[in-house]
Scaffold this motif. Structure first.
Motif, PDB file in Angstrom:
ATOM      1  N   ILE A  79     -18.481  19.995   7.965  1.00  0.00           N
ATOM      2  CA  ILE A  79     -19.854  20.049   8.466  1.00  0.00           C
ATOM      3  C   ILE A  79     -20.489  18.664   8.390  1.00  0.00           C
ATOM      4  N   ALA A  80     -20.292  17.991   7.273  1.00  0.00           N
ATOM      5  CA  ALA A  80     -20.873  16.657   7.087  1.00  0.00           C
ATOM      6  C   ALA A  80     -20.381  15.688   8.162  1.00  0.00           C
ATOM      7  N   GLU A  81     -19.104  15.765   8.494  1.00  0.00           N
ATOM      8  CA  GLU A  81     -18.566  14.888   9.536  1.00  0.00           C
ATOM      9  C   GLU A  81     -19.230  15.153  10.871  1.00  0.00           C
ATOM     10  N   TYR A  82     -19.431  16.428  11.188  1.00  0.00           N
ATOM     11  CA  TYR A  82     -20.046  16.744  12.480  1.00  0.00           C
ATOM     12  C   TYR A  82     -21.497  16.252  12.512  1.00  0.00           C
ATOM     13  N   ILE A  83     -22.203  16.366  11.397  1.00  0.00           N
ATOM     14  CA  ILE A  83     -23.587  15.885  11.338  1.00  0.00           C
ATOM     15  C   ILE A  83     -23.642  14.383  11.577  1.00  0.00           C
ATOM     16  N   THR A  84     -22.809  13.632  10.865  1.00  0.00           N
ATOM     17  CA  THR A  84     -22.869  12.166  10.965  1.00  0.00           C
ATOM     18  C   THR A  84     -22.400  11.656  12.319  1.00  0.00           C
ATOM     19  N   LYS A  85     -21.445  12.353  12.934  1.00  0.00           N
ATOM     20  CA  LYS A  85     -20.985  11.932  14.259  1.00  0.00           C
ATOM     21  C   LYS A  85     -22.014  12.233  15.337  1.00  0.00           C
ATOM     22  N   THR A  86     -22.823  13.266  15.106  1.00  0.00           N
ATOM     23  CA  THR A  86     -23.811  13.668  16.104  1.00  0.00           C
ATOM     24  C   THR A  86     -25.153  12.982  15.893  1.00  0.00           C
ATOM     25  N   TYR A  87     -25.508  12.741  14.640  1.00  0.00           N
ATOM     26  CA  TYR A  87     -26.799  12.135  14.309  1.00  0.00           C
ATOM     27  C   TYR A  87     -26.578  10.975  13.345  1.00  0.00           C
ATOM     28  N   SER A  88     -26.723   9.765  13.860  1.00  0.00           N
ATOM     29  CA  SER A  88     -26.489   8.579  13.030  1.00  0.00           C
ATOM     30  C   SER A  88     -27.741   8.163  12.262  1.00  0.00           C
ATOM     31  N   ASN A  89     -28.890   8.732  12.623  1.00  0.00           N
ATOM     32  CA  ASN A  89     -30.158   8.285  12.045  1.00  0.00           C
ATOM     33  C   ASN A  89     -30.757   9.310  11.078  1.00  0.00           C
ATOM     34  N   VAL A  90     -29.888   9.975  10.306  1.00  0.00           N
ATOM     35  CA  VAL A  90     -30.359  10.902   9.282  1.00  0.00           C
ATOM     36  C   VAL A  90     -29.809  10.482   7.926  1.00  0.00           C
ATOM     37  N   GLN A  91     -30.420  10.988   6.863  1.00  0.00           N
ATOM     38  CA  GLN A  91     -29.949  10.715   5.506  1.00  0.00           C
ATOM     39  C   GLN A  91     -29.236  11.968   4.997  1.00  0.00           C
ATOM     40  N   LEU A  92     -27.927  11.912   5.000  1.00  0.00           N
ATOM     41  CA  LEU A  92     -27.122  13.067   4.604  1.00  0.00           C
ATOM     42  C   LEU A  92     -26.628  12.901   3.175  1.00  0.00           C
ATOM     43  N   ASN A 114     -15.406  20.654  -6.808  1.00  0.00           N
ATOM     44  CA  ASN A 114     -13.955  20.511  -6.943  1.00  0.00           C
ATOM     45  C   ASN A 114     -13.547  19.038  -6.948  1.00  0.00           C
ATOM     46  N   TYR A 115     -12.707  18.655  -7.921  1.00  0.00           N
ATOM     47  CA  TYR A 115     -12.343  17.238  -8.092  1.00  0.00           C
ATOM     48  C   TYR A 115     -11.637  16.675  -6.865  1.00  0.00           C
ATOM     49  N   ASN A 116     -10.628  17.378  -6.339  1.00  0.00           N
ATOM     50  CA  ASN A 116      -9.897  16.871  -5.177  1.00  0.00           C
ATOM     51  C   ASN A 116     -10.786  16.775  -3.948  1.00  0.00           C
ATOM     52  N   LEU A 117     -11.656  17.765  -3.777  1.00  0.00           N
ATOM     53  CA  LEU A 117     -12.556  17.733  -2.630  1.00  0.00           C
ATOM     54  C   LEU A 117     -13.573  16.611  -2.772  1.00  0.00           C
ATOM     55  N   ARG A 118     -14.004  16.355  -3.984  1.00  0.00           N
ATOM     56  CA  ARG A 118     -14.920  15.224  -4.221  1.00  0.00           C
ATOM     57  C   ARG A 118     -14.249  13.902  -3.852  1.00  0.00           C
ATOM     58  N   GLN A 119     -12.970  13.765  -4.180  1.00  0.00           N
ATOM     59  CA  GLN A 119     -12.238  12.552  -3.814  1.00  0.00           C
ATOM     60  C   GLN A 119     -12.196  12.375  -2.304  1.00  0.00           C
ATOM     61  N   ILE A 120     -11.951  13.464  -1.599  1.00  0.00           N
ATOM     62  CA  ILE A 120     -11.907  13.412  -0.136  1.00  0.00           C
ATOM     63  C   ILE A 120     -13.257  12.985   0.426  1.00  0.00           C
ATOM     64  N   LEU A 121     -14.324  13.571  -0.081  1.00  0.00           N
ATOM     65  CA  LEU A 121     -15.664  13.223   0.398  1.00  0.00           C
ATOM     66  C   LEU A 121     -15.978  11.752   0.140  1.00  0.00           C
ATOM     67  N   GLU A 122     -15.577  11.255  -1.012  1.00  0.00           N
ATOM     68  CA  GLU A 122     -15.816   9.849  -1.337  1.00  0.00           C
ATOM     69  C   GLU A 122     -15.012   8.930  -0.425  1.00  0.00           C
ATOM     70  N   LEU A 123     -13.749   9.282  -0.170  1.00  0.00           N
ATOM     71  CA  LEU A 123     -12.920   8.473   0.715  1.00  0.00           C
ATOM     72  C   LEU A 123     -13.459   8.468   2.144  1.00  0.00           C
ATOM     73  N   LYS A 124     -14.111   9.551   2.536  1.00  0.00           N
ATOM     74  CA  LYS A 124     -14.712   9.620   3.871  1.00  0.00           C
ATOM     75  C   LYS A 124     -16.056   8.907   3.937  1.00  0.00           C
ATOM     76  N   GLY A 125     -16.543   8.459   2.785  1.00  0.00           N
ATOM     77  CA  GLY A 125     -17.758   7.650   2.767  1.00  0.00           C
ATOM     78  C   GLY A 125     -19.063   8.414   2.686  1.00  0.00           C
ATOM     79  N   PHE A 126     -19.007   9.685   2.299  1.00  0.00           N
ATOM     80  CA  PHE A 126     -20.239  10.466   2.206  1.00  0.00           C
ATOM     81  C   PHE A 126     -20.987  10.161   0.910  1.00  0.00           C
ATOM     82  N   ASN A 127     -22.297  10.378   0.947  1.00  0.00           N
ATOM     83  CA  ASN A 127     -23.151  10.139  -0.211  1.00  0.00           C
ATOM     84  C   ASN A 127     -23.112  11.371  -1.111  1.00  0.00           C
ATOM     85  N   LEU A 128     -22.228  11.327  -2.091  1.00  0.00           N
ATOM     86  CA  LEU A 128     -22.008  12.454  -3.000  1.00  0.00           C
ATOM     87  C   LEU A 128     -23.028  12.366  -4.130  1.00  0.00           C
TER      88      LEU A 128
END
Length: 350
Positions: free
Chosen positions: A219-232, A238-252
């Protein structure tokens, strides 16, 4: 055909014979087209269909190997682009001027990957299995071990390994590991559902948006690809999922969403919560939305007919919610498929 060990490094004095090092746009375009033609294969290998099938250890291993092939092809492609640019600018070293085929660049890359020392490279190329490599390089004017090493060195001086390469490999590995993950009620949101959730949120510029229990970030990827001017901002326990989110550059910004206590409120919460804690997650999200803000969430169909959700259903209805059915097979396309029927609920906070 055997490589000679008489010249272990390219003689830089040869460059004095090349007085006029001028651009050659025709050669540049030929190599650039060869590089561009690799893109569809790279994309297919980096997103293998086997990775979307029912998860098994064997399929994960196969998918990881295919993705690694895609990453390596991407590096070979970058080498071709680099040589093309040298021709275009007019600064191509003489040692690289005989390269005209993708296969020659691929051989140089394979040698750079497998040969740790000059002796190791020589042993590889003297093997019967690698004589096609030797012939290919010979057609590029690379006949000695020194010339081959010098050619690789010249390319690597231009195409240096970027940190993103390591990031991509780590991300691919982690995303394969979570296929079939059973813990945490984890069912990644398929793209069509992500799209509909975001459409219903009617996002405006500069909104502050939260995705609770963000999972692997669909969901986060779709938001950022569609709207670049929002603060997400995203939350995930989950530890592994947190790693993935961090590697994708999301603000965790948090771990356990039910204990999340930010210093500010949000214009929107867009979510696919764990159904095992569905009610708790939606009530928590509701607390974190400003007046006039919107909550959009996936919920199981059972909310509307199971007696245990009676109070929750009444709460939804009392808030003038909008509810729509999700295609019954929507989540069968998830990385962790499920046949649970779902709906999307949208509520605007008074």
């Amino acid at each position: 055909m055997q490589l000679s060990l008489l010249n272990l490094s390219y003689n830089e004095d040869n460059s004095s014979l090349d007085i006029f090092n001028i651009p050659n746009l025709e050669k540049a375009e030929t190599l650039r087209k060869l590089a561009a033609s690799m893109q569809s294969t790279i994309d297919q290998k980096k997103n293998p269909t086997i990775g979307n099938q029912r998860a098994t250890k064997r399929r994960k291993t196969i998918a990881q190997g295919i993705i690694q092939e895609g990453i390596e092809l991407e590096i070979i492609q970058s080498w071709l682009f680099a040589i093309a640019q040298m021709w275009e600018i007019g600064n191509i070293p003489p040692i690289l001027r005989g390269i005209s085929r993708k296969s020659q660049v691929e051989v140089l890359f394979r040698i750079s990957k497998s040969g740790e020392t000059s002796q190791k490279v020589q042993e590889i190329l003297e093997g019967e299995y690698y004589q096609d490599w030797v012939k290919s390089l010979s057609r590029a004017g690379l006949n000695t071990l020194g010339e081959i090493i010098s050619a690789i060195t010249e390319i690597q001086q231009v195409v240096k390994p970027e940190a993103i390469d390591t990031t991509k490999q780590q991300l691919n590995k982690l995303e394969l590991e979570i296929i079939g993950m059973k813990s945490g009620d984890f069912f990644p949101t398929p793209k069509p559902v992500c799209q509909r959730l975001v459409q219903l949120a009617d996002i405006q510029a500069n909104w502050r948006i939260l995705e609770p229990s963000a999972g692997s970030g669909n969901i986060a990827e779709y938001i950022t690809k569609t709207y670049s001017n929002v603060q997400l901002e995203v939350v995930e326990v989950n530890y592994n999922l947190r790693q993935i989110l961090e590697l994708k550059g999301f603000n965790l910004v948090g771990k356990n969403f039910l204990e999340f206590n930010p210093s500010h409120l949000y214009n929107a919460c867009i979510m696919n919560p764990p159904f095992c804690e569905l009610v708790e997650h939606i009530y928590q999200a509701w607390k974190l939305i400003i007046s006039g803000g919107v909550l959009v969430s996936v919920v199981p169909e059972s909310v509307f007919f199971n007696r245990k959700y009676q109070s929750f259903k009444e709460w939804i209805q009392s808030n003038n919610s909008y509810v729509e059915l999700v295609d019954k097979d929507a989540f069968l396309s998830s990385n962790n498929p499920t046949n649970v029927a779902t709906r999307i609920v949208k509520i605007i906070k008074p």
